[in-house]
Design a protein around this motif. Structure first.
Motif, PDB file in Angstrom:
ATOM      1  N   ARG A   1       0.830  -1.199   0.000  1.00 44.75           N
ATOM      2  CA  ARG A   1       0.000   0.000   0.000  1.00 44.75           C
ATOM      3  C   ARG A   1       0.869   1.255   0.000  1.00 44.75           C
ATOM      4  O   ARG A   1       0.548   2.246  -0.675  1.00 44.75           O
ATOM      5  N   ALA A   2       1.980   1.213   0.738  1.00 42.10           N
ATOM      6  CA  ALA A   2       2.889   2.356   0.775  1.00 42.10           C
ATOM      7  C   ALA A   2       3.469   2.642  -0.602  1.00 42.10           C
ATOM      8  O   ALA A   2       3.687   3.800  -0.970  1.00 42.10           O
ATOM      9  N   ALA A   3       3.720   1.596  -1.390  1.00 42.17           N
ATOM     10  CA  ALA A   3       4.260   1.782  -2.733  1.00 42.17           C
ATOM     11  C   ALA A   3       3.300   2.575  -3.611  1.00 42.17           C
ATOM     12  O   ALA A   3       3.723   3.299  -4.522  1.00 42.17           O
ATOM     13  N   ILE A   4       2.018   2.466  -3.351  1.00 43.82           N
ATOM     14  CA  ILE A   4       1.014   3.203  -4.114  1.00 43.82           C
ATOM     15  C   ILE A   4       0.896   4.647  -3.619  1.00 43.82           C
ATOM     16  O   ILE A   4       0.814   5.590  -4.412  1.00 43.82           O
ATOM     17  N   LEU A   5       0.936   4.824  -2.296  1.00 44.04           N
ATOM     18  CA  LEU A   5       0.596   6.113  -1.701  1.00 44.04           C
ATOM     19  C   LEU A   5       1.784   7.040  -1.453  1.00 44.04           C
ATOM     20  O   LEU A   5       1.589   8.235  -1.246  1.00 44.04           O
ATOM     21  N   VAL A   6       3.004   6.499  -1.454  1.00 40.21           N
ATOM     22  CA  VAL A   6       4.155   7.283  -1.026  1.00 40.21           C
ATOM     23  C   VAL A   6       4.332   8.550  -1.865  1.00 40.21           C
ATOM     24  O   VAL A   6       4.172   8.544  -3.089  1.00 40.21           O
ATOM     25  N   THR A   7       4.659   9.660  -1.173  1.00 41.65           N
ATOM     26  CA  THR A   7       4.899  10.946  -1.822  1.00 41.65           C
ATOM     27  C   THR A   7       6.395  11.245  -1.822  1.00 41.65           C
ATOM     28  O   THR A   7       7.180  10.595  -1.125  1.00 41.65           O
ATOM     29  N   ASP A   8       6.779  12.275  -2.572  1.00 40.34           N
ATOM     30  CA  ASP A   8       8.187  12.669  -2.590  1.00 40.34           C
ATOM     31  C   ASP A   8       8.660  13.095  -1.199  1.00 40.34           C
ATOM     32  O   ASP A   8       9.791  12.790  -0.804  1.00 40.34           O
ATOM     33  N   ALA A   9       7.797  13.783  -0.467  1.00 39.75           N
ATOM     34  CA  ALA A   9       8.164  14.224   0.879  1.00 39.75           C
ATOM     35  C   ALA A   9       8.391  13.028   1.800  1.00 39.75           C
ATOM     36  O   ALA A   9       9.308  13.030   2.634  1.00 39.75           O
ATOM     37  N   GLN A  10       7.581  12.007   1.646  1.00 37.35           N
ATOM     38  CA  GLN A  10       7.741  10.809   2.472  1.00 37.35           C
ATOM     39  C   GLN A  10       8.972  10.009   2.073  1.00 37.35           C
ATOM     40  O   GLN A  10       9.651   9.429   2.925  1.00 37.35           O
ATOM     41  N   LEU A  11       9.286   9.987   0.786  1.00 36.54           N
ATOM     42  CA  LEU A  11      10.525   9.346   0.344  1.00 36.54           C
ATOM     43  C   LEU A  11      11.728  10.066   0.941  1.00 36.54           C
ATOM     44  O   LEU A  11      12.707   9.427   1.352  1.00 36.54           O
ATOM     45  N   TYR A  12      11.649  11.368   1.007  1.00 34.54           N
ATOM     46  CA  TYR A  12      12.734  12.148   1.610  1.00 34.54           C
ATOM     47  C   TYR A  12      12.882  11.800   3.089  1.00 34.54           C
ATOM     48  O   TYR A  12      14.000  11.656   3.605  1.00 34.54           O
ATOM     49  N   GLN A  13      11.742  11.647   3.779  1.00 34.31           N
ATOM     50  CA  GLN A  13      11.767  11.267   5.188  1.00 34.31           C
ATOM     51  C   GLN A  13      12.433   9.904   5.380  1.00 34.31           C
ATOM     52  O   GLN A  13      13.258   9.724   6.283  1.00 34.31           O
ATOM     53  N   LEU A  14      12.086   8.945   4.531  1.00 32.81           N
ATOM     54  CA  LEU A  14      12.711   7.623   4.594  1.00 32.81           C
ATOM     55  C   LEU A  14      14.211   7.706   4.304  1.00 32.81           C
ATOM     56  O   LEU A  14      15.023   7.045   4.961  1.00 32.81           O
ATOM     57  N   GLU A  15      14.565   8.516   3.312  1.00 32.19           N
ATOM     58  CA  GLU A  15      15.971   8.650   2.951  1.00 32.19           C
ATOM     59  C   GLU A  15      16.782   9.248   4.101  1.00 32.19           C
ATOM     60  O   GLU A  15      17.914   8.819   4.365  1.00 32.19           O
ATOM     61  N   GLN A  16      16.191  10.223   4.793  1.00 31.66           N
ATOM     62  CA  GLN A  16      16.862  10.808   5.952  1.00 31.66           C
ATOM     63  C   GLN A  16      17.085   9.756   7.032  1.00 31.66           C
ATOM     64  O   GLN A  16      18.141   9.699   7.668  1.00 31.66           O
ATOM     65  N   ASN A  17      16.090   8.921   7.247  1.00 31.28           N
ATOM     66  CA  ASN A  17      16.215   7.841   8.223  1.00 31.28           C
ATOM     67  C   ASN A  17      17.345   6.892   7.841  1.00 31.28           C
ATOM     68  O   ASN A  17      18.144   6.482   8.691  1.00 31.28           O
ATOM     69  N   LEU A  18      17.414   6.541   6.558  1.00 31.43           N
ATOM     70  CA  LEU A  18      18.455   5.624   6.095  1.00 31.43           C
ATOM     71  C   LEU A  18      19.848   6.243   6.235  1.00 31.43           C
ATOM     72  O   LEU A  18      20.809   5.545   6.573  1.00 31.43           O
ATOM     73  N   ASN A  19      19.946   7.527   6.010  1.00 33.70           N
ATOM     74  CA  ASN A  19      21.229   8.209   6.200  1.00 33.70           C
ATOM     75  C   ASN A  19      21.638   8.206   7.673  1.00 33.70           C
ATOM     76  O   ASN A  19      22.829   8.070   8.001  1.00 33.70           O
ATOM     77  N   GLN A  20      20.656   8.344   8.546  1.00 35.09           N
ATOM     78  CA  GLN A  20      20.937   8.278   9.985  1.00 35.09           C
ATOM     79  C   GLN A  20      21.368   6.871  10.384  1.00 35.09           C
ATOM     80  O   GLN A  20      22.241   6.699  11.245  1.00 35.09           O
ATOM     81  N   GLN A  21      20.770   5.867   9.747  1.00 35.66           N
ATOM     82  CA  GLN A  21      21.203   4.494   9.998  1.00 35.66           C
ATOM     83  C   GLN A  21      22.671   4.314   9.607  1.00 35.66           C
ATOM     84  O   GLN A  21      23.448   3.667  10.310  1.00 35.66           O
ATOM     85  N   ARG A  22      23.039   4.892   8.465  1.00 35.21           N
ATOM     86  CA  ARG A  22      24.416   4.827   8.006  1.00 35.21           C
ATOM     87  C   ARG A  22      25.372   5.446   9.027  1.00 35.21           C
ATOM     88  O   ARG A  22      26.425   4.887   9.348  1.00 35.21           O
ATOM     89  N   THR A  23      24.975   6.593   9.566  1.00 40.92           N
ATOM     90  CA  THR A  23      25.800   7.281  10.564  1.00 40.92           C
ATOM     91  C   THR A  23      25.929   6.441  11.834  1.00 40.92           C
ATOM     92  O   THR A  23      27.015   6.333  12.412  1.00 40.92           O
TER      93      THR A  23
END
Length: 229
Positions: free
Chosen positions: A100-122
């Motif tokens: 369902r997320a694959a259908i509904l996800v917005t650019d802003a939400q992708l950015y939020q996920l990307e920020q989380n992944l960058n924090q995981q990297r750190t």
């Protein structure tokens, strides 16, 4: 046990004590068989016994402790049945969520996920195991928010306590951070393409790790596990 004693006066006391004790048990700071005293915990947090008793009941509902009338409360061993059952239910929920997320996800939400992944990297680079563990949970919670189903995450949280103990024990060698982060990125890339099928497949692969790791962790820590519920 950790030394954290400060509670937020704006939040329910029983819920805060539950979260702290849950974390301490999941992070293996309180081993199986350890007695938990309402009196000692109330002194630790400088509160009455009532919110402590309520926190204990919640911990018991999640399978982390056993309350024995007239005998006290004790931290449970990790139930293999709970790990397997919880994993089955969690996968069913999260695969539906990510589709369902694959259908509904917005650019802003992708950015939020990307920020989380960058924090995981750190967190990985700084060897901050506890931070990575929390960011991993945050990643999955964001997916539930994107799917517009907060109840999905609340349900997952209530069933995954036993799985979380195995997750934490496996992070340093059985399921390395790097592998988990790459799987998170694979889920992200599927969402970025709005590809439901790929999102489903990558989530299945990601959650399958717990099933593979639990047997290895059990071999290393047999005294921590039980076949009982």
């Amino acid at each position: 046990m950790t030394e954290e004693t400060h509670l937020n006066p704006t939040q329910p006391v029983n819920q805060q004590i539950y979260r702290i004790l849950r974390r301490d048990i999941v992070h293996c700071l309180i081993p199986p068989g350890t007695p938990l005293s309402e009196k000692e915990v109330s002194l630790r947090f400088d509160v009455s016994r009532q919110p402590v008793r309520e926190a204990f009941i919640k911990l018991a509902e999640n399978g982390l402790i056993q309350i024995r009338p007239q005998r006290g409360s004790y931290v449970n061993k990790i139930s293999l049945n709970q790990v397997r059952s919880g994993g089955f239910v969690r996968e069913a929920i999260e695969r539906a969520v990510v589709r369902r997320a694959a259908i509904l996800v917005t650019d802003a939400q992708l950015y939020q996920l990307e920020q989380n992944l960058n924090q995981q990297r750190t967190a990985i680079d700084r060897h901050q195991l506890n931070d990575f563990f929390q960011l991993d949970d945050d990643f999955h919670q964001i997916l539930c928010d994107i799917a517009q189903c907060r109840l999905a995450w609340e349900t997952i949280e209530n069933i995954k306590a036993a799985m979380d103990r195995v997750r934490f024990m496996s992070l340093d060698h059985v399921t390395p951070h790097e592998m988990l982060l790459e799987q998170h990125w694979a889920i992200f890339r599927a969402l970025e393409k709005h590809d439901e099928q790929l999102a489903d497949e990558t989530m299945h692969q990601h959650l399958a790790e717990i099933s593979a790791s639990v047997l290895l962790i059990r071999q290393e820590n047999r005294d921590w596990f039980t076949e009982e519920q």
